[in-house]
Motif scaffolding. Sequence first.
Motif, PDB file in Angstrom:
ATOM      1  N   CYS A  24       0.921  -1.289  -0.083  1.00 25.90           N
ATOM      2  CA  CYS A  24       0.067   0.179  -0.090  1.00 25.90           C
ATOM      3  C   CYS A  24       0.943   1.269  -0.032  1.00 25.90           C
ATOM      4  N   CYS A  27      -0.014   3.208   3.435  1.00 26.30           N
ATOM      5  CA  CYS A  27       0.527   2.641   4.808  1.00 26.30           C
ATOM      6  C   CYS A  27       1.438   1.685   4.945  1.00 26.30           C
ATOM      7  N   CYS A  44      -5.977  -2.723  -0.112  1.00 24.94           N
ATOM      8  CA  CYS A  44      -5.531  -2.366   1.501  1.00 24.94           C
ATOM      9  C   CYS A  44      -6.517  -2.648   2.552  1.00 24.94           C
ATOM     10  N   VAL A  46      -5.936  -2.736   5.487  1.00 25.62           N
ATOM     11  CA  VAL A  46      -5.793  -1.512   6.832  1.00 25.62           C
ATOM     12  C   VAL A  46      -6.450  -0.149   6.444  1.00 25.62           C
ATOM     13  N   CYS A  47      -6.137   0.387   5.005  1.00 25.12           N
ATOM     14  CA  CYS A  47      -6.986   1.489   4.884  1.00 25.12           C
ATOM     15  C   CYS A  47      -8.262   1.298   4.178  1.00 25.12           C
TER      16      CYS A  47
HETATM   17 ZN    ZN Z   1      -3.043   1.027   3.281  1.00 25.86          ZN
END
Ligand code: ZN
Length: 199
Positions: A24, A27, A44, A46-47
């Motif tokens: 990503c 991040c 991603c 996380v995002c």
């Molecule tokens: Zn990310």
Amino acid sequence: MLTKQVFYQYPGTPSDGLERLAYCPDCGDPCEITKEGTDSRRHCEVCQRYHYVNPASAVSILVVRGDAFVLCRRNASSYGGGKWCLPCGFIEFREDFLTAGIRETKEETGLDIDVKSIISVTSNFLTASSHTLTVVLLAHATGGTLLGGDDIDEARWFKFTDLLPPLAFDADDHIISRYGEQPIYGAAVQHCPESARDL
Ligand SMILES: [Zn+2]
């Protein structure tokens, strides 16, 4: 699509580019390959967002003087090293395409130019990881001294009737032969006063 503005320079189906963006850009975590509708995308977790791989925007310039134009020989470390091309390069994020054309021509040939018009736009599938959308400009030299620079070994004027050296990009071959048959004027660049720019 089979048109004279789309060039496939490697065999097989064009890559979907998913070998890129393995991590990503926001991040740094690994991106999964997943589906967004029917398309495979990098995502991603996380995002919680998809990341898209798009063609790189580029510009190439047909610098014309009478019945001649400028070609550049690419250095050994660049794509198509040893072959020739029109002055060209990627558009920086901060730049418009005309500024990029003027800058690339200066860096690669030493010439100052006046961009006259937009004579084509091409899609170039160069390698599985390199796909460009290239705006092709027509320009006249207004000053400077012809001298190869940046990733170019040599820059020279050629006549449209010359037997040309091997070219790195099929799109250049098309543009040169098309212009040589009959000049293309395309869409003229329209200048406006600096005060019209709304900053
Ligand atoms: Zn990310």
